[in-house]
Motif scaffolding. Sequence first.
Motif: not given
Lengths: 410, 81
Positions: B1-27
């Motif tokens: 599994m590469d970093r990009a794939e992990i990044d994509t999967r975590i982005r899906t998981l984080i969606e319901p927790f990111n209630k204000k829809g804040i744009a997410i970057t590495d920082d």
Amino acid sequence: MTDMIGQVGHASDLFSKFDDIIAMREDLLASGVEDPFNLVMERVLSPTVAVCNGRETILLGTYNYMGMTFDPEVVAAGKDALDRFGSGTTGSRVLNGTYIGHRQVEDALREFYAMDHAMVFSTGYQANLGIIATIAGKGDYIVLDIDSHASIWDGCKMGDAEVVPFKHNDIDAMERRLRRIPDGAGKLVVLEGVYSMLGDIAPLKEMIAVAKKYGAMVLVDEAHSMGFMGPNGRGVAEDQGVLDQVDFVIGTFSKSVGTVGGFCVSNHPKFEVLRLVCRPYVFTASLPPSVVATAATSIRKLMHGKNKRAHLWENSRVLHKGLKDRGFQLGTDEPQSAIIAVLMPDLEKGAAMWEALLHEGLYVNLARPPATPANMTLLRCSLCAEHSAEQVKAVIGMFERAGKATGIIG
Amino acid sequence: MDRAEIDTRIRTLIEPFNKKGIAITDDSRFTDDLEFDSLTVMDFVAEIEDEFDIIITMNQQAEIENYGQLVDAVLKLADKG
């Protein structure tokens, strides 16, 4: 002084981190309610009645489950020990702080639990802190319920083990975490018999079976079940028939036993070494002789408390049904322990209800985050075997009037 | 599994927790930027653990402050298994 030596960099107030809490408290008091976290009991008339802020008040927010605090034999044992051994030991258990009474209370615990070893700490908090921090070391894993008591979390924080929480009472979530722990690592599963905020119990039978399948040692905190759960009052693990699978039982003298102190009982053959290596045991003064004397007397009486136990359960059932029937939202669908938690919509309404109850002549615990799960505000009722049926009936009436006055129920 | 794939999967998981829809970057920092409280963190971590069949201990969590550090940590942990 600063002028003379000069100041380098600017001053910071270490207390600024508490500003949110200070503001929350000020907001609450500004609404005019009596301070729920600053109640003084001027006189205590019995295990169930005290004079609070000038009013005679039914106590429904103590952990005096078995009503032992005014037991004549318990009180007499304390007075006698005060006379014969003085007011305190002024020393650690491992130096000059072990009197005959400390041995006797450990004997009483061994008999009460039918276990080989018992170790008494100065508080229940220290028992969890000490045992957990000491037995789970670097490279070991602690798997614990997310709703664990602060003393368990603090024990985890004080030790060097890897800490892995799982969702409250979720057997599958616990198993998934145990399964992922690397081979060969030491594992400690930490559970509670009764969770004190909602008064719900753990499915210990299933959870302990899973823990054992993965080779974990099991510690169960039975603080809120001692004396009235299980055939011999040994707690939820005994009630569910799995006490023999529990490696360490943690308990306290400050609830059913009716004084203060904490303990761990175990059948582990090397258990006694903990007296040498457990810092919260070694580096503090031992309990006063009067306290261990009252504890030993109380524990021995709790062995024969069948009738009291039955009455406590009756109280719990009556109060639970009474509050449910009147439209209150409760922490559990059925009464599972001597704690009945009444859910409040928010802290402000909870504090108003708490105050209305106090004016009615009833004391309950107002519990709020972070002590509570899921940011809930709770009015926690804990019953006592010495509450009479009339008192419980009166309590339900007080809840009904206060609930209507504050708009919590229709 | 590469970093990009992990990044994509975590982005899906984080969606319901990111209630204000804040744009997410590495920082993006979990507490300061995404306003996660301790309960949200615990639920979110549990989801990631189950998704990747790993353990992120509390001790490891203490080292993770922003989104990029989380992806790196998962990459490392998932690699081991």
